[in-house]
Design an enzyme around this catalytic site. Structure first.
Site, short mmCIF file in Angstrom:
data_model
loop_
_atom_site.label_atom_id
_atom_site.label_comp_id
_atom_site.label_asym_id
_atom_site.label_seq_id
_atom_site.Cartn_x
_atom_site.Cartn_y
_atom_site.Cartn_z
N HIS A 19 34.42 40.96 21.62
CA HIS A 19 35.22 41.72 22.56
C HIS A 19 36.70 41.75 22.18
O HIS A 19 37.44 42.64 22.58
CB HIS A 19 35.07 41.13 23.96
CG HIS A 19 35.04 42.15 25.05
ND1 HIS A 19 35.77 43.32 24.99
CD2 HIS A 19 34.39 42.18 26.23
CE1 HIS A 19 35.56 44.02 26.09
NE2 HIS A 19 34.73 43.36 26.86
N SER A 33 28.90 58.05 46.15
CA SER A 33 29.13 57.49 44.83
C SER A 33 28.09 56.42 44.54
O SER A 33 28.01 55.40 45.24
CB SER A 33 30.53 56.87 44.76
OG SER A 33 30.66 56.03 43.63
N ASP A 89 27.91 54.38 42.01
CA ASP A 89 28.48 53.11 41.55
C ASP A 89 29.05 52.32 42.71
O ASP A 89 28.84 51.10 42.81
CB ASP A 89 29.57 53.37 40.51
CG ASP A 89 30.14 52.07 39.97
OD1 ASP A 89 29.45 51.42 39.16
OD2 ASP A 89 31.25 51.69 40.38
N TYR A 92 35.25 41.51 40.56
CA TYR A 92 35.84 42.71 39.98
C TYR A 92 34.81 43.50 39.22
O TYR A 92 33.75 42.99 38.83
CB TYR A 92 37.02 42.37 39.06
CG TYR A 92 36.64 41.84 37.69
CD1 TYR A 92 36.43 42.71 36.63
CD2 TYR A 92 36.49 40.48 37.47
CE1 TYR A 92 36.08 42.23 35.37
CE2 TYR A 92 36.14 39.99 36.23
CZ TYR A 92 35.93 40.87 35.18
OH TYR A 92 35.58 40.40 33.93
N SER A 141 37.60 51.19 31.90
CA SER A 141 38.34 51.50 30.69
C SER A 141 39.68 52.17 31.02
O SER A 141 39.79 52.91 31.99
CB SER A 141 37.52 52.43 29.79
OG SER A 141 38.28 52.86 28.69
#
Length: 617
Positions: free
Chosen positions: A350, A428, A430, A452, A456
């Protein structure tokens, strides 16, 4: 993150390739051209207004800290915001930095989250993808598959080197493409004071070799012909067969296992290793190579219903030192893993690149190998792969023996409904799932926690990631009251979703809360200003002591996203949402007595089903 953003932008088109990170999906138009030329038009990351960030911070604290703690923190915030005070000084300092750099946050974030982090990169930092089992069960099938993957990577690299990758577009705006040029030929280097990253792709003499790992031994293999053309699949098969035939023994020292260690311990071992010239040359060869291809031995057979979990663990850490954990170099930016039993996946550093960029490579590779044919190549002499040798001292051997893992993963394949049902209710998907996660956690632990969702920031130059706060007063009110039959569940759900969508839009538009505070802290350190009390307060520690880290991970290639918790007491949840089903990968450490991935996944399934009933009211 794009699903939410798409609702606020007009004219978003979905192109051939979907990029994704262990975060929300990034979809966009793909336009051919020299992609780095589009960088000039991208905006720099703005510095959020200080008053706004502090107000968001206090709102974030309300459902997390005690009343007396919140009162104390409000006093500290007022002091921090005083005219001419330390907050104003740090804000001006950060604004000056922003005027002289493309992205004031990225370097701070990479340094803090990855390079200064002393936990092992395995599980804590690296992420991975596990793919459906391939259609072979023998060494020849493994070699053929690996050769096809290597050739596809070379084709992708050619597009990167020539700046001919299609540009990711969103709402008519290009996304930052810089990370593509940093993904291959890069590596993390352990250090006593902190790690560093080396990017060899743009050096005057970039490597033309892959590192291949087999039986915990490492080989450098040339992948270009003398005329500069990439080797064919047939030629790469020949090279891989040579490697397998020359590494049949399994009693060599498994040096790769050292990359699984705590970074302080590994850095001390690394310093001792490079005192020997042979070791130094071997390490440099791995670091400079394009990427690592791991030819794993077959893992123990498990029932079909257990295969996904077993495969995910294999891709994350190799399955343990007795299996394939030493058949890795976890500091390397990109590793593709092919098992003799058809196992297939990858492991990504990462620190070198976000999953957004890694998934673009993965999608390209998987699409390419479906089209490749093994064509008999002209019989030309091929350079022999070079085995890397290490000189192992007793203290290094002891360190090797101490490397191990203890991760637990549970996978939920939820096939009751998917995005279609939520879209039909104009909701939504998500944000709905995020509230289901909040409800599931509350049902299991009878408390709320800081959490959290990753997103991006590639709409900005050199953008990396930001953190969308998932826990809010609205989400807490929803989860707490849901099982009370007297409450208006749908109204509470809609309020919680509205807050989450607002937080999402704030973060991806550059108004990052945690990132802003991180920048201010770094400015205090750089300018020798004593750290303000707002950042040493117990409330600050509680607010960002995340116990739930979540990421939506779309995949066009059937990839099962996998990531580990960033700390011992946390969960990590990766999920992908399809039209008619959903998949959740929940991970936690076995040493955490409170966390149980299987229990949380069962609670998540129940929460999703219960929440659907209130949509039908």
């Amino acid at each position: 993150w794009l699903e939410v953003l798409a609702q606020t932008l007009i004219g978003v088109k979905v192109g051939m390739m979907n990029s994704c990170h262990l975060m929300k999906p990034v979809s966009g138009i793909l336009v051919n051209g020299r992609y780095l030329t589009y960088q000039q038009g991208l905006p720099s990351l703005p510095v959020p207004p200080l008053q706004q960030t502090c107000e968001r911070y206090l709102s974030l604290l309300e459902p997390i800290v005690e009343v007396h703690e919140l009162k104390r923190t409000k006093q500290l915030v007022e002091k921090f915001l005083e005219s001419g005070g330390v907050g104003e000084k740090l804000q001006r300092s950060l604004e000056r930095k922003a005027q002289n750099t493309n992205n004031w946050l990225t370097d701070y974030m990479v340094q803090t989250d990855y390079l200064d982090n002393r936990l092992p990169v395995v599980v804590y930092s690296n992420n991975s993808g596990a793919f459906p089992r391939m259609d072979f069960r023998d060494k020849q099938g493994q070699i053929r598959c690996a050769a096809e993957i290597m050739r596809a990577i070379l084709d992708f690299k050619t597009m990167v080197d020539n700046e001919m990758l299609p540009v990711d577009y969103l709402g008519g705006k290009p996304l930052c493409m810089k990370q593509y040029s940093q993904m291959l030929s890069s590596c993390s280097i352990p250090g006593l004071e902190g790690d560093s990253i080396v990017f060899h792709s743009k050096t005057s003499c970039p490597s033309n070799q892959f590192t291949v790992a087999h039986n915990s031994q490492f080989f450098m293999v040339d992948v270009y012909n003398s005329d500069g053309t990439p080797m064919t699949v047939h030629q790469l098969c020949v090279q891989l067969e040579r490697i397998c035939n020359s590494s049949l023994e399994t009693n060599t020292e498994p040096v790769g296992i050292l990359t699984t260690l705590n970074r302080d311990y590994w850095s001390k071992c690394y310093d001792r290793l490079v005192q020997d010239q042979t070791n130094k040359e071997a390490l440099l060869a791995i670091q400079r190579s394009i990427c690592v291809v791991c030819l794993d031995k077959a893992m123990p057979h498990v029932p079909d219903e257990m295969y996904c979990r077993r495969n995910a663990l294999q891709m994350m850490h190799g399955g343990g030192s007795q299996w394939n954990s030493a058949n890795r170099w976890f500091d390397k930016s990109v590793q593709f893993i092919i098992g003799e039993d058809g196992a297939f996946g990858n492991n990504i550093s990462h620190s070198c690149a976000d999953g957004t960029i890694a998934m673009a490579l993965i999608d390209y590779v998987l699409n390419s190998i479906k089209k490749l044919e093994i064509i008999q190549s002209p019989m030309v002499p091929l350079p022999m792969p070079q085995k890397l040798h290490f000189s192992i001292t007793p203290d290094i051997k002891k360190a090797i023996e101490e490397a191990k893992e203890n991760l637990d993963i549970n996978i939920l394949l939820f096939n009751h409904f998917g995005k279609n049902v939520l879209k039909a209710n104009k909701m939504s998907s998500d944000a709905f799932v995020q509230m289901a996660i909040q409800l599931a956690y509350y049902r299991v632990h009878q408390q709320h926690c800081p959490s959290y969702e990753a997103a991006s920031m590639r709409m900005f130059k050199q953008g990396r990631v930001c953190e969308i706060p998932s826990t809010s007063s609205a989400s807490v009110a929803f989860a707490t009251a849901f099982d009370d039959p007297k409450t208006q569940k749908r109204d509470l759900l809609m309020k919680a979703i509205k807050v989450h969508k607002w937080s999402t839009n704030m973060e991806i538009s550059g108004q990052t809360l945690f990132g802003h505070f991180l920048g201010l802290q770094c400015q205090a350190t750089e300018t020798n200003i004593p750290m303000p009390e707002i950042f040493t307060d117990t409330s600050f520690v509680k607010a960002f002591d995340y116990r739930l880290a979540t990421s939506q991970v779309p995949s066009n290639s059937g990839c099962l996203p996998c990531a580990g918790p960033y700390q011992l007491e946390a969960y990590d949840i990766c999920y992908k949402l399809l039209e008619n089903d959903m998949t959740f990968v929940v991970s936690a450490f076995k040493t955490s007595k409170e966390n149980n991935p299987a229990q949380l996944n069962q609670a998540l399934e129940d929460a999703l089903l219960d929440m659907r009933t209130i949509l039908e009211i």
